[in-house]
Design an enzyme around this catalytic site. Structure first.
Site, PDB file in Angstrom:
ATOM      1  N   GLU A  82       7.206  -2.627   6.528  1.00 25.48           N
ATOM      2  CA  GLU A  82       7.077  -2.715   7.974  1.00 25.48           C
ATOM      3  C   GLU A  82       5.656  -2.853   8.474  1.00 25.48           C
ATOM      4  OE1 GLU A  82       7.311   1.717   6.770  1.00 25.48           O
ATOM      5  OE2 GLU A  82       8.239  -0.168   6.167  1.00 25.48           O
TER       6      GLU A  82
ATOM      7  N   GLU B 124      12.063   7.255   7.593  1.00 27.28           N
ATOM      8  CA  GLU B 124      13.207   6.463   7.145  1.00 27.28           C
ATOM      9  C   GLU B 124      14.539   6.893   7.750  1.00 27.28           C
ATOM     10  OE1 GLU B 124      12.871   3.757   5.895  1.00 27.28           O
ATOM     11  OE2 GLU B 124      10.898   3.768   4.948  1.00 27.28           O
TER      12      GLU B 124
ATOM     13  N   HIS C  82      11.118   0.185  12.370  1.00 20.87           N
ATOM     14  CA  HIS C  82       9.921   0.915  11.939  1.00 20.87           C
ATOM     15  C   HIS C  82       8.760   0.742  12.923  1.00 20.87           C
ATOM     16  CE1 HIS C  82      10.453   3.022   8.207  1.00 20.87           C
ATOM     17  NE2 HIS C  82      10.984   1.987   7.594  1.00 20.87           N
TER      18      HIS C  82
ATOM     19  N   GLY D 186       0.772  -1.233   0.000  1.00 22.54           N
ATOM     20  CA  GLY D 186       0.000   0.000   0.000  1.00 22.54           C
ATOM     21  C   GLY D 186       0.802   1.280   0.000  1.00 22.54           C
TER      22      GLY D 186
ATOM     23  N   LYS E  57      14.758  -1.964  -5.845  1.00 22.10           N
ATOM     24  CA  LYS E  57      16.099  -1.503  -5.528  1.00 22.10           C
ATOM     25  C   LYS E  57      17.122  -2.020  -6.526  1.00 22.10           C
ATOM     26  CE  LYS E  57      19.721  -2.063  -2.031  1.00 22.10           C
ATOM     27  NZ  LYS E  57      20.081  -2.666  -0.724  1.00 22.10           N
TER      28      LYS E  57
ATOM     29  N   ASP F 164       6.296   8.522  -4.405  1.00 22.91           N
ATOM     30  CA  ASP F 164       7.396   7.576  -4.578  1.00 22.91           C
ATOM     31  C   ASP F 164       8.671   8.273  -5.032  1.00 22.91           C
ATOM     32  OD1 ASP F 164       5.772   5.556  -3.794  1.00 22.91           O
ATOM     33  OD2 ASP F 164       5.702   4.516  -5.709  1.00 22.91           O
TER      34      ASP F 164
ATOM     35  N   HIS G 162      16.016  -3.122  10.197  1.00 21.46           N
ATOM     36  CA  HIS G 162      15.380  -1.915   9.657  1.00 21.46           C
ATOM     37  C   HIS G 162      13.858  -1.983   9.809  1.00 21.46           C
ATOM     38  CE1 HIS G 162      15.197   1.600   6.917  1.00 21.46           C
ATOM     39  NE2 HIS G 162      14.036   1.059   6.565  1.00 21.46           N
ATOM     40  N   GLU G 163      13.264  -3.070   9.346  1.00 27.22           N
ATOM     41  CA  GLU G 163      11.801  -3.167   9.400  1.00 27.22           C
ATOM     42  C   GLU G 163      11.307  -3.231  10.845  1.00 27.22           C
ATOM     43  OE1 GLU G 163      10.570  -2.418   6.705  1.00 27.22           O
ATOM     44  OE2 GLU G 163      12.299  -2.863   5.457  1.00 27.22           O
TER      45      GLU G 163
ATOM     46  N   TYR H 171      16.580   8.356   3.649  1.00 30.81           N
ATOM     47  CA  TYR H 171      17.160   7.268   4.435  1.00 30.81           C
ATOM     48  C   TYR H 171      18.516   7.668   5.031  1.00 30.81           C
ATOM     49  CZ  TYR H 171      13.735   4.035   2.327  1.00 30.81           C
ATOM     50  OH  TYR H 171      12.587   3.403   1.935  1.00 30.81           O
TER      51      TYR H 171
END
Length: 649
Positions: A310, A357, A338, A174, A602, A412, A334-335, A420
């Protein structure tokens, strides 16, 4: 514009839950988590949402949806509990490519509604009219609708696209503004909502969601279908409502962590992710209690567009992190981070994405330092610094500010290393100047004071100036406004230096610059991070193109390091970037296999961008390869690559 409303953002769970307590299931807490009543909310105008929460807002979403894998649709109803200012007689929701069939009040009476003109980024406003609200009144509206097969948040996979190869699969993604393609709600990160769901799916497939599971095996509803129930009593931004449906199995790591994935992947995924349990303990020790019950990970099929997402209670993760040696588990750190920065304290709009981030990269590195030691953490910082330098060179100056201007743009476009890595560098600068002990005390308090609330850059500044940066001298040293509102890097930044990379850099120079043999590279003794550093080496004056390696060097490197058989996605990606930039034809089969067997943006977007930059050599390869690979990519990935290569005919 900010307007003080003095309203709580969470409602008690509705009667749609039937008073059912959570069961002790994988993905459940064992006991119901109480709904969190938050402090008064300052609603900020979100340019990426049609919603007007200062007039009327969604507090709770109840989904009752059936999954049709043949039609590739979800259909059913979304019941929204709403509140608003006295006299409010309409609410504006966000929808995009949804088929709205009917809207009714909680009493079953039809309500008038209309959808506005479609915007290519925002979708459409769905305006629903109702009798005026009284002061303090809560109201329920029920929307009957169906998604479309091309819903951008949902990817429907045929059996051949899964690890098992026997059953279909569907999952959602989402973030940032794609929830509106499968749920009609106010799709803004600043409008937190509790939610519950009843999902009907074919027998033999199991739905999982970013919520407490209320049923162990589902309810047989006939016709080869079973129904499963979920609830999330903590208010979350809508982009964190997530679903997966497939042939999945669960294996616990400890009493509150575990792994979901396809049965054929479960053993390897579980073994790779064992450090998760320790990471949760470490994170709590740093910045306070984990407030979401369980922390499980769903390892998805390879088309998942991100490294991880996350989603509360159930992180969605790419299988590219399963390297076999736990070398890429910083993604889990990282996740997990979050769960505090992003899920607990959320950017109110996407212009403040760095608040999610930047904080999370900083927190992730602290977890990695505690679990694996300072040197591993410093290597990761240094690699991030290298990525940031490339991003600073590539982006227009305005987009290198932490506070972004995304007017008229897809959010985005803000998903860059500025949010980040520059964000994390800013926080490390504060830590260095004020001292770790003082910084940690402030950050822990920041999460506690602002839990379950939307956050803006300006509120962050107010908080840190109230609780940490309280003198003019410290304000001058930190240069906070320069970090946030000015392009580039302020003068008080100190780049990270990893001594572990000194011999790696020497080996890189010996091979790449001094034309030494690949056999002299101590590859087998290096960690993944050292291998990434080696392959990231470029001449000081490098500006792209095949101008610094010969074909003989490339062949020596590929053969000696066995790069055709490399199973670590990060290392393979770094090698393929070199190969493409040098138009190294022997690596094209490896490139094709890589790009047609995973869809992580990525990796996918930079490789297609590099191919496209190689003109008459790279563009024919990119065009043909993208036509083959695109059907297996999630819309998050294709939307980005389409802008580079063009959509295949």
């Amino acid at each position: 514009m900010i307007r003080k409303l003095g309203l709580v953002s969470a409602l008690a769970l509705t009667t749609a839950l039937g008073g059912c307590a959570a069961l002790n299931l994988p993905g459940s807490d064992g006991a119901a988590t109480p709904v969190v009543a938050t402090a008064p909310v300052d609603y900020v105008r979100d340019i990426h949402s049609w919603a007007r929460p200062e007039i009327a807002r969604v507090n709770h979403v109840s989904l009752d949806l059936a999954a049709d894998f043949e039609a590739r649709t979800l259909s059913g109803a979304a019941a929204l509990d709403i509140s608003g200012e006295p006299g409010a007689n309409e609410i504006v929701l966000d929808v995009r490519n949804l088929d709205i069939q009917d809207v009714r009040g909680g009493d079953g009476q039809p309500l008038r509604f209309e959808t506005g003109a479609a915007d290519p980024i925002l979708g459409q406003p769905l305006t629903i009219h109702f009798p005026a609200l009284a002061a303090g009144e809560r109201r329920r509206i029920v929307i009957h609708y169906a998604t479309r097969p091309d819903a951008a948040a949902l990817q429907w996979l045929n059996p051949a696209q899964t690890a098992g190869g026997d059953k279909p699969y569907m999952f959602s993604q989402g973030q940032a503004i794609l929830t509106r393609t499968w749920i009609p709600t106010q799709d803004s990160p600043g409008i937190r909502q509790t939610w519950d769901a009843r999902i009907t799916a074919p027998s033999g497939l199991k739905p999982v969601m970013s919520a407490q599971a209320l049923t162990a095996t589902g309810e047989d509803v006939g016709g080869g279908m079973r129904a499963w129930s979920f609830r999330e009593p903590n208010p979350v931004p809508p982009y964190l409502i997530a679903i997966g449906i497939g042939d999945v199995a669960f294996r616990a790591i400890d009493e509150r962590t575990g792994v979901w994935t396809e049965p054929s992947m479960l053993h390897d995924a579980h073994d790779e992710l064992i450090p998760t349990a320790e990471m949760v303990d470490v994170a709590e020790g740093l910045y306070g209690p984990y407030r979401w019950g369980r922390y499980d990970i769903l390892v998805l099929p390879p088309s998942f567009p991100f490294g991880g997402m996350e989603n509360p209670r159930l992180t969605f993760a790419t299988p590219t992190i399963i390297a076999g040696d736990r070398s890429l588990v910083s993604l889990v750190a990282h996740e997990l981070a979050h769960s505090w920065s992003g899920n607990l304290v959320t950017n109110a709009t996407w212009a403040d994405f760095w608040l999610n981030e930047g904080f999370t990269v900083y927190f992730e590195n602290r977890i990695m330092e505690a679990v694996y030691g300072p040197e591993r953490a410093l290597m990761l910082q240094s690699l991030g610094w290298g990525d940031l330098q490339s991003t600073l060179a590539d982006l227009p100056p305005a987009d290198t500010r932490l506070k972004l201007d995304l007017a008229g743009r897809d959010p985005d476009e803000g998903l860059t290393d500025i949010a980040y890595e520059k964000g994390a560098a800013f926080l490390r600068t504060i830590e260095r100047i004020v001292g770790r002990e003082r910084f940690d005390a402030w950050l822990k308090g920041y999460f506690e004071r602002n839990a379950f609330r939307p956050m803006t850059t300006e509120r962050f500044l107010e908080d840190i100036r109230t609780h940490l940066v309280t003198t003019p001298d410290l304000e001058r040293q930190l240069m906070m406004d320069a970090w946030i509102y000015q392009p580039g890097m302020p003068s008080n930044w100190v780049p990270p230096v990893s001594t572990a990379f000194v011999p790696v850099d020497a080996a890189a120079r010996a091979f790449f610059a001094d034309k030494g043999p690949a056999s002299a590279i101590p590859w087998s003794g290096w960690s993944t991070q050292e291998r990434q550093r080696f392959l990231a080496w470029r001449p000081d004056n490098h500006s792209g193109g095949a101008d610094w390696l010969t074909d003989a060097q490339l062949a020596d490197l590929e053969a000696t390091l066995n790069l055709r058989e490399e199973g670590n996605a990060e290392v393979l990606f770094a090698w393929l970037q070199i190969a493409v930039q040098h138009r190294y034809q022997p690596a094209v089969p490896t490139l094709e296999k890589f790009l047609t067997t995973m869809g992580r943006r990525k990796f996918v977007l930079p490789l297609f961008t590099s191919l496209w930059a190689e003109g008459d050599w790279g563009r024919p390869i990119a065009t043909a390869l993208y036509a083959r690979a695109r059907p297996g990519y999630h819309p998050v990935t294709t939307n980005s690559v389409d802008a580079v290569v063009g959509r295949p005919n």
